[in-house]
Design a protein around this motif. Structure first.
Motif, PDB file in Angstrom:
ATOM      1  N   LEU A 139     -70.415 113.173 -12.502  1.00  0.00           N
ATOM      2  CA  LEU A 139     -69.478 113.529 -13.567  1.00  0.00           C
ATOM      3  C   LEU A 139     -69.566 115.005 -13.936  1.00  0.00           C
ATOM      4  O   LEU A 139     -68.590 115.577 -14.431  1.00  0.00           O
ATOM      5  CB  LEU A 139     -69.751 112.668 -14.811  1.00  0.00           C
ATOM      6  N   ALA A 140     -70.702 115.618 -13.685  1.00  0.00           N
ATOM      7  CA  ALA A 140     -70.888 117.023 -14.044  1.00  0.00           C
ATOM      8  C   ALA A 140     -70.269 117.961 -13.011  1.00  0.00           C
ATOM      9  O   ALA A 140     -70.217 119.167 -13.225  1.00  0.00           O
ATOM     10  CB  ALA A 140     -72.380 117.324 -14.208  1.00  0.00           C
ATOM     11  N   LEU A 141     -69.809 117.433 -11.895  1.00  0.00           N
ATOM     12  CA  LEU A 141     -69.249 118.276 -10.845  1.00  0.00           C
ATOM     13  C   LEU A 141     -67.801 118.661 -11.162  1.00  0.00           C
ATOM     14  O   LEU A 141     -67.064 117.865 -11.742  1.00  0.00           O
ATOM     15  CB  LEU A 141     -69.284 117.536  -9.500  1.00  0.00           C
ATOM     16  N   PRO A 142     -67.382 119.867 -10.755  1.00  0.00           N
ATOM     17  CA  PRO A 142     -65.998 120.298 -10.987  1.00  0.00           C
ATOM     18  C   PRO A 142     -64.995 119.374 -10.301  1.00  0.00           C
ATOM     19  O   PRO A 142     -65.191 118.993  -9.139  1.00  0.00           O
ATOM     20  CB  PRO A 142     -65.955 121.694 -10.354  1.00  0.00           C
ATOM     21  N   GLY A 143     -63.952 119.012 -11.013  1.00  0.00           N
ATOM     22  CA  GLY A 143     -62.895 118.190 -10.435  1.00  0.00           C
ATOM     23  C   GLY A 143     -63.236 116.722 -10.314  1.00  0.00           C
ATOM     24  O   GLY A 143     -62.447 115.953  -9.763  1.00  0.00           O
ATOM     25  N   VAL A 144     -64.413 116.337 -10.782  1.00  0.00           N
ATOM     26  CA  VAL A 144     -64.835 114.935 -10.709  1.00  0.00           C
ATOM     27  C   VAL A 144     -64.837 114.351 -12.112  1.00  0.00           C
ATOM     28  O   VAL A 144     -65.607 114.776 -12.964  1.00  0.00           O
ATOM     29  CB  VAL A 144     -66.232 114.796 -10.081  1.00  0.00           C
ATOM     30  N   GLU A 148     -59.108 130.075   1.857  1.00  0.00           N
ATOM     31  CA  GLU A 148     -59.004 129.157   2.991  1.00  0.00           C
ATOM     32  C   GLU A 148     -58.875 127.721   2.539  1.00  0.00           C
ATOM     33  O   GLU A 148     -58.164 126.914   3.147  1.00  0.00           O
ATOM     34  CB  GLU A 148     -60.217 129.324   3.911  1.00  0.00           C
ATOM     35  N   ALA A 149     -59.564 127.375   1.447  1.00  0.00           N
ATOM     36  CA  ALA A 149     -59.438 126.018   0.902  1.00  0.00           C
ATOM     37  C   ALA A 149     -58.003 125.768   0.442  1.00  0.00           C
ATOM     38  O   ALA A 149     -57.435 124.697   0.680  1.00  0.00           O
ATOM     39  CB  ALA A 149     -60.415 125.819  -0.252  1.00  0.00           C
ATOM     40  N   ILE A 150     -57.410 126.775  -0.183  1.00  0.00           N
ATOM     41  CA  ILE A 150     -56.028 126.637  -0.662  1.00  0.00           C
ATOM     42  C   ILE A 150     -55.067 126.488   0.512  1.00  0.00           C
ATOM     43  O   ILE A 150     -54.147 125.659   0.482  1.00  0.00           O
ATOM     44  CB  ILE A 150     -55.640 127.847  -1.533  1.00  0.00           C
ATOM     45  N   ARG A 151     -55.303 127.242   1.575  1.00  0.00           N
ATOM     46  CA  ARG A 151     -54.428 127.135   2.753  1.00  0.00           C
ATOM     47  C   ARG A 151     -54.558 125.767   3.409  1.00  0.00           C
ATOM     48  O   ARG A 151     -53.566 125.133   3.769  1.00  0.00           O
ATOM     49  CB  ARG A 151     -54.781 128.208   3.771  1.00  0.00           C
ATOM     50  N   MET A 152     -55.799 125.319   3.544  1.00  0.00           N
ATOM     51  CA  MET A 152     -56.018 124.023   4.193  1.00  0.00           C
ATOM     52  C   MET A 152     -55.496 122.869   3.339  1.00  0.00           C
ATOM     53  O   MET A 152     -55.275 121.765   3.839  1.00  0.00           O
ATOM     54  CB  MET A 152     -57.517 123.819   4.463  1.00  0.00           C
ATOM     55  N   TRP A 153     -55.339 123.139   2.054  1.00  0.00           N
ATOM     56  CA  TRP A 153     -54.797 122.120   1.160  1.00  0.00           C
ATOM     57  C   TRP A 153     -53.349 121.808   1.526  1.00  0.00           C
ATOM     58  O   TRP A 153     -52.866 120.709   1.311  1.00  0.00           O
ATOM     59  CB  TRP A 153     -54.893 122.590  -0.292  1.00  0.00           C
ATOM     60  N   GLY A 154     -52.684 122.830   2.080  1.00  0.00           N
ATOM     61  CA  GLY A 154     -51.298 122.628   2.494  1.00  0.00           C
ATOM     62  C   GLY A 154     -50.412 122.303   1.308  1.00  0.00           C
ATOM     63  O   GLY A 154     -50.492 122.947   0.271  1.00  0.00           O
ATOM     64  N   ARG A 155     -49.587 121.297   1.467  1.00  0.00           N
ATOM     65  CA  ARG A 155     -48.638 120.944   0.423  1.00  0.00           C
ATOM     66  C   ARG A 155     -48.951 119.590  -0.185  1.00  0.00           C
ATOM     67  O   ARG A 155     -48.049 118.789  -0.470  1.00  0.00           O
ATOM     68  CB  ARG A 155     -47.217 120.954   0.990  1.00  0.00           C
ATOM     69  N   LEU A 156     -50.226 119.341  -0.410  1.00  0.00           N
ATOM     70  CA  LEU A 156     -50.627 118.084  -1.053  1.00  0.00           C
ATOM     71  C   LEU A 156     -50.260 118.070  -2.530  1.00  0.00           C
ATOM     72  O   LEU A 156     -50.222 117.020  -3.152  1.00  0.00           O
ATOM     73  CB  LEU A 156     -52.137 117.862  -0.911  1.00  0.00           C
ATOM     74  N   GLY A 157     -50.007 119.257  -3.094  1.00  0.00           N
ATOM     75  CA  GLY A 157     -49.701 119.321  -4.515  1.00  0.00           C
ATOM     76  C   GLY A 157     -50.943 119.549  -5.364  1.00  0.00           C
ATOM     77  O   GLY A 157     -52.069 119.310  -4.911  1.00  0.00           O
ATOM     78  N   TYR A 158     -50.731 120.030  -6.587  1.00  0.00           N
ATOM     79  CA  TYR A 158     -51.848 120.344  -7.484  1.00  0.00           C
ATOM     80  C   TYR A 158     -52.949 121.104  -6.757  1.00  0.00           C
ATOM     81  O   TYR A 158     -54.080 120.619  -6.636  1.00  0.00           O
ATOM     82  CB  TYR A 158     -52.420 119.081  -8.123  1.00  0.00           C
ATOM     83  N   PRO A 159     -52.656 122.324  -6.283  1.00  0.00           N
ATOM     84  CA  PRO A 159     -53.635 123.057  -5.477  1.00  0.00           C
ATOM     85  C   PRO A 159     -54.881 123.480  -6.241  1.00  0.00           C
ATOM     86  O   PRO A 159     -55.856 123.912  -5.631  1.00  0.00           O
ATOM     87  CB  PRO A 159     -52.840 124.271  -4.995  1.00  0.00           C
ATOM     88  N   ARG A 160     -54.879 123.345  -7.566  1.00  0.00           N
ATOM     89  CA  ARG A 160     -56.119 123.588  -8.298  1.00  0.00           C
ATOM     90  C   ARG A 160     -57.229 122.682  -7.789  1.00  0.00           C
ATOM     91  O   ARG A 160     -58.409 123.022  -7.846  1.00  0.00           O
ATOM     92  CB  ARG A 160     -55.915 123.325  -9.803  1.00  0.00           C
ATOM     93  N   ARG A 161     -56.812 121.530  -7.270  1.00  0.00           N
ATOM     94  CA  ARG A 161     -57.819 120.604  -6.739  1.00  0.00           C
ATOM     95  C   ARG A 161     -58.576 121.203  -5.565  1.00  0.00           C
ATOM     96  O   ARG A 161     -59.759 120.920  -5.366  1.00  0.00           O
ATOM     97  CB  ARG A 161     -57.150 119.293  -6.293  1.00  0.00           C
ATOM     98  N   ALA A 162     -57.902 122.023  -4.777  1.00  0.00           N
ATOM     99  CA  ALA A 162     -58.571 122.651  -3.633  1.00  0.00           C
ATOM    100  C   ALA A 162     -59.660 123.605  -4.111  1.00  0.00           C
ATOM    101  O   ALA A 162     -60.767 123.630  -3.556  1.00  0.00           O
ATOM    102  CB  ALA A 162     -57.549 123.393  -2.776  1.00  0.00           C
ATOM    103  N   VAL A 163     -59.339 124.377  -5.137  1.00  0.00           N
ATOM    104  CA  VAL A 163     -60.319 125.316  -5.667  1.00  0.00           C
ATOM    105  C   VAL A 163     -61.472 124.562  -6.327  1.00  0.00           C
ATOM    106  O   VAL A 163     -62.648 124.901  -6.159  1.00  0.00           O
ATOM    107  CB  VAL A 163     -59.649 126.270  -6.673  1.00  0.00           C
ATOM    108  N   ARG A 164     -61.116 123.511  -7.068  1.00  0.00           N
ATOM    109  CA  ARG A 164     -62.170 122.734  -7.720  1.00  0.00           C
ATOM    110  C   ARG A 164     -63.064 122.052  -6.695  1.00  0.00           C
ATOM    111  O   ARG A 164     -64.270 121.925  -6.892  1.00  0.00           O
ATOM    112  CB  ARG A 164     -61.548 121.676  -8.635  1.00  0.00           C
TER     113      ARG A 164
END
Length: 300
Positions: A112-117, A72-88
Motif C-alpha cells: 500500500l505504501a508503493l506509488p500507484g498501489v 521510456e516508460a511513458i513511450r512504452m505505455w503507448g495509448r493505454l490511457g492515464y499515462p500517469r500510471r506509467a510514471v507511477r
DNA sequence: TTCCAGTGGT
DNA sequence: ACCACAGGAA
C-alpha cells in the motif's frame, strides 16, 4: 461433499471457464502480476495484453525499469490511457529497489505504501502473487457482491470499507482457496455479471442470487454526471503528450502550440503534465518527456 | 469529489 | 451519443 457456498460454486465455475490470460499462469512473477494490475486499472484486458508482454520483455525486473527513464516508460505505455500510471509504475519500481532489495514486497502494508498501489492493487498482488487471503474488491467484485448477496444494484462509484467486509465474509478460510475465489468472483463480474447486460442464464449462482430473485431492480439514486472528453483538458493533454511521445528529446513550444488553439487551456494542460511528472521544461522554450535524451553524466 | 485518456461495445 | 472499463491520488 461438493462445496455449495457462494465462493465454492463460483470457484468451480471459474476452474472450468476462466479466460486464458497470461498473467494468471503459475510461473508468472509477482512483478509481472503487479504490472498487469496497474495496466488493468481502467483499461480493458484486450488492450493490456500486448503492452504487458512488451513491458516484461523490456523490463523483466523492478531494477530494470528503475534503471530506465520515465520517458521510456511513458513511450512504452503507448495509448493505454492515464499515462500517469506509467510514471507511477516506474516510481514504484524505484521504491521496490530502494526499500525491498528489488523484490516486490508481500506484506499488504508495504504494498500500500508503493506509488500507484491502492486498496485494490495491493490486495490483488498479495492474493494473486503470494496466495494470501484478502478481499480483492474491484468494480466487478463490488457489483457481483452487491447484486448476489445484498440484492442491490450497486454500491456506488467507489469501494467502501463495507464492501471489503462483505467480500471477506464470502471467502473460504484457506488462503489459496480464498485467492482462487477472489479471481473467480472478479471473472464472473467481467464475463457474466456485467454492468449493462448481465447473462443470468449462464451464471453459476443464478439459483442463489438475491438480485435476480428480486427481479433485477435497476439502480435509482442520483446518476453520475457523464465524463466529457471532447474539449476538456484531458483531450489537450492527450494531444500534447502524443506529440512529445513521438519526438526524441526537447520539442519547441511553437510546435506544441499547434495542437490546440486556446492558449490558456493549452498552457494549463501543459502545466498539468509538468506537475504530474510526465513532462519537463528544457532551456528557454522547449519541453520533453521527463528524462528523455542522453543520460546525465555520472559524477562521483 | 474531481481529475486523469483512450477505446470499443450497445 | 452514451457508457463501461481489474483505480489512485490530490
Amino acid at each position: 461433499m461438493t462445496d455449495t457456498t457462494f465462493a465454492g460454486q463460483v470457484s468451480r465455475w471459474y476452474e472450468e471457464n476462466a479466460r486464458d490470460l497470461p498473467w494468471r499462469k503459475p510461473e508468472v512473477s509477482p512483478w509481472a502480476i503487479l504490472i498487469s494490475e496497474v495496466m488493468l486499472q481502467q483499461t480493458p484486458v484486450a488492450r493490456v495484453l500486448p503492452a504487458w508482454q512488451a513491458w516484461l520483455d523490456r523490463w523483466p525486473t523492478p531494477a530494470a525499469l528503475a534503471g530506465d527513464s520515465p520517458a521510456e516508460a511513458i513511450r512504452m505505455w503507448g495509448r493505454l490511457g492515464y499515462p500517469r500510471r506509467a510514471v507511477r509504475l516506474r516510481d514504484c519500481a524505484v521504491a521496490i529497489v530502494e526499500r525491498h532489495g528489488g523484490e516486490v514486497p508481500d506484506r499488504l502494508e508495504q504494498l500500500l505504501a508503493l506509488p500507484g498501489v491502492g486498496t485494490y492493487t495491493a490486495r490483488a498482488v498479495a492474493a494473486f502473487a503470494y496466495g494470501q487471503r484478502h478481499p480483492v474488491v474491484d468494480t466487478n467484485v463490488r457489483r457481483v457482491v452487491c447484486r448476489a448477496i445484498a440484492g442491490e444494484p450497486d454500491a456506488g462509484p467507489a469501494t467502501r470499507p463495507a464492501d471489503l467486509v462483505a467480500t471477506e465474509e464470502l471467502l473460504p478460510p484457506e488462503p489459496a482457496a480464498a485467492a482462487l475465489a477472489s479471481a473467480a468472483i472478479m471473472e464472473l463480474g467481467a464475463v457474466i455479471c456485467t454492468a449493462r447486460s448481465p447473462r443470468c442464464d449462464a451464471c453459476p449462482v443464478n439459483a442463489i442470487c438475491a438480485w435476480r430473485a428480486s427481479g433485477r431492480v435497476a439502480p435509482i439514486g442520483p446518476t453520475r454526471r457523464p465524463q466529457r472528453y471532447a474539449g476538456t483538458d484531458r483531450q489537450v493533454r492527450g494531444l500534447l503528450l502524443g506529440l512529445l511521445r513521438e519526438s526524441t528529446g526537447p520539442v519547441p513550444h511553437q510546435r506544441l502550440d499547434q495542437v490546440w488553439a486556446d492558449d490558456v487551456q493549452r498552457a494549463r494542460a501543459l502545466a498539468g503534465l509538468v506537475t504530474d511528472g510526465l513532462v519537463e521544461p528544457i532551456g528557454e522554450a522547449s519541453f520533453r518527456l521527463v528524462g528523455d535524451g542522453p543520460l546525465a553524466p555520472v559524477t562521483d
